[in-house]
Design a protein around this motif. Sequence first.
Motif, PDB file in Angstrom:
ATOM      1  N   LEU A 153       0.828  -1.204   0.000  1.00  0.00           N
ATOM      2  CA  LEU A 153       0.000   0.000   0.000  1.00  0.00           C
ATOM      3  C   LEU A 153       0.864   1.257   0.000  1.00  0.00           C
ATOM      4  O   LEU A 153       0.611   2.203  -0.745  1.00  0.00           O
ATOM      5  N   LEU A 154       1.911   1.260   0.813  1.00  0.00           N
ATOM      6  CA  LEU A 154       2.811   2.412   0.848  1.00  0.00           C
ATOM      7  C   LEU A 154       3.556   2.594  -0.471  1.00  0.00           C
ATOM      8  O   LEU A 154       3.729   3.722  -0.941  1.00  0.00           O
ATOM      9  N   ALA A 155       3.991   1.501  -1.078  1.00  0.00           N
ATOM     10  CA  ALA A 155       4.684   1.586  -2.367  1.00  0.00           C
ATOM     11  C   ALA A 155       3.758   2.116  -3.454  1.00  0.00           C
ATOM     12  O   ALA A 155       4.155   2.949  -4.275  1.00  0.00           O
ATOM     13  N   THR A 156       2.511   1.662  -3.442  1.00  0.00           N
ATOM     14  CA  THR A 156       1.541   2.148  -4.423  1.00  0.00           C
ATOM     15  C   THR A 156       1.259   3.631  -4.227  1.00  0.00           C
ATOM     16  O   THR A 156       1.218   4.403  -5.189  1.00  0.00           O
ATOM     17  N   ALA A 157       1.074   4.040  -2.993  1.00  0.00           N
ATOM     18  CA  ALA A 157       0.808   5.454  -2.708  1.00  0.00           C
ATOM     19  C   ALA A 157       1.995   6.322  -3.114  1.00  0.00           C
ATOM     20  O   ALA A 157       1.816   7.399  -3.688  1.00  0.00           O
ATOM     21  N   ALA A 158       3.206   5.862  -2.845  1.00  0.00           N
ATOM     22  CA  ALA A 158       4.395   6.638  -3.212  1.00  0.00           C
ATOM     23  C   ALA A 158       4.503   6.790  -4.724  1.00  0.00           C
ATOM     24  O   ALA A 158       4.796   7.882  -5.225  1.00  0.00           O
ATOM     25  N   SER A 159       4.249   5.715  -5.465  1.00  0.00           N
ATOM     26  CA  SER A 159       4.349   5.823  -6.921  1.00  0.00           C
ATOM     27  C   SER A 159       3.254   6.717  -7.490  1.00  0.00           C
ATOM     28  O   SER A 159       3.483   7.453  -8.449  1.00  0.00           O
TER      29      SER A 159
ATOM     30  N   LEU B  58       4.164  10.440  -6.942  1.00  0.00           N
ATOM     31  CA  LEU B  58       5.241  10.927  -7.805  1.00  0.00           C
ATOM     32  C   LEU B  58       4.755  11.249  -9.211  1.00  0.00           C
ATOM     33  O   LEU B  58       5.393  12.007  -9.931  1.00  0.00           O
ATOM     34  N   GLU B  59       3.607  10.697  -9.605  1.00  0.00           N
ATOM     35  CA  GLU B  59       3.126  10.842 -10.973  1.00  0.00           C
ATOM     36  C   GLU B  59       2.113  11.963 -11.180  1.00  0.00           C
ATOM     37  O   GLU B  59       1.837  12.327 -12.304  1.00  0.00           O
ATOM     38  N   VAL B  60       1.545  12.503 -10.123  1.00  0.00           N
ATOM     39  CA  VAL B  60       0.454  13.470 -10.289  1.00  0.00           C
ATOM     40  C   VAL B  60       0.913  14.873  -9.922  1.00  0.00           C
ATOM     41  O   VAL B  60       1.980  15.072  -9.350  1.00  0.00           O
ATOM     42  N   GLY B  61       0.071  15.855 -10.233  1.00  0.00           N
ATOM     43  CA  GLY B  61       0.379  17.249  -9.934  1.00  0.00           C
ATOM     44  C   GLY B  61       0.143  17.598  -8.471  1.00  0.00           C
ATOM     45  O   GLY B  61      -0.312  16.784  -7.674  1.00  0.00           O
TER      46      GLY B  61
ATOM     47  N   ALA C  44      -3.734  12.717  -0.858  1.00  0.00           N
ATOM     48  CA  ALA C  44      -3.241  12.507   0.502  1.00  0.00           C
ATOM     49  C   ALA C  44      -4.375  12.605   1.518  1.00  0.00           C
ATOM     50  O   ALA C  44      -4.449  11.818   2.463  1.00  0.00           O
ATOM     51  N   THR C  45      -5.284  13.547   1.308  1.00  0.00           N
ATOM     52  CA  THR C  45      -6.428  13.683   2.216  1.00  0.00           C
ATOM     53  C   THR C  45      -7.308  12.447   2.176  1.00  0.00           C
ATOM     54  O   THR C  45      -7.698  11.913   3.222  1.00  0.00           O
TER      55      THR C  45
END
Length: 105
Positions: A24-30, A33-36, A44-45
């Motif tokens: 889950l953390l790896a998915t959230a981090a990727s 990194l890809e969005v504005g 994040a909210t």
Amino acid sequence: VLSGRTLRATQARRWQRTTGTALLLATAASLLLEVGDDARVAGATVAVLLGLVLALVARSAGRGWTSVWWSRSAEIAEGLAFVAVVGAFPLVSGLFDWMRVLTSS
């Protein structure tokens, strides 16, 4: 991560939950990194709010609150997570891009 509550062995439950949390953390981090910048704040909210709800449900189901309501809530959350993963897999794995390239040539 929520399905760890059904395992009897403590070590197996711990590994399943740890692995799920790491993924889950790896998915959230990727994703972050890809969005504005605006999407990062909104994402994040939403992630924090969903995390709080899931933590409450997982803790309640795992700490012996074995009422029918908590058990059913955990099953529903687990089912929705499964549906999201299965639905997102072709997109995330690049299957759609591969099929588009395959049919366009």
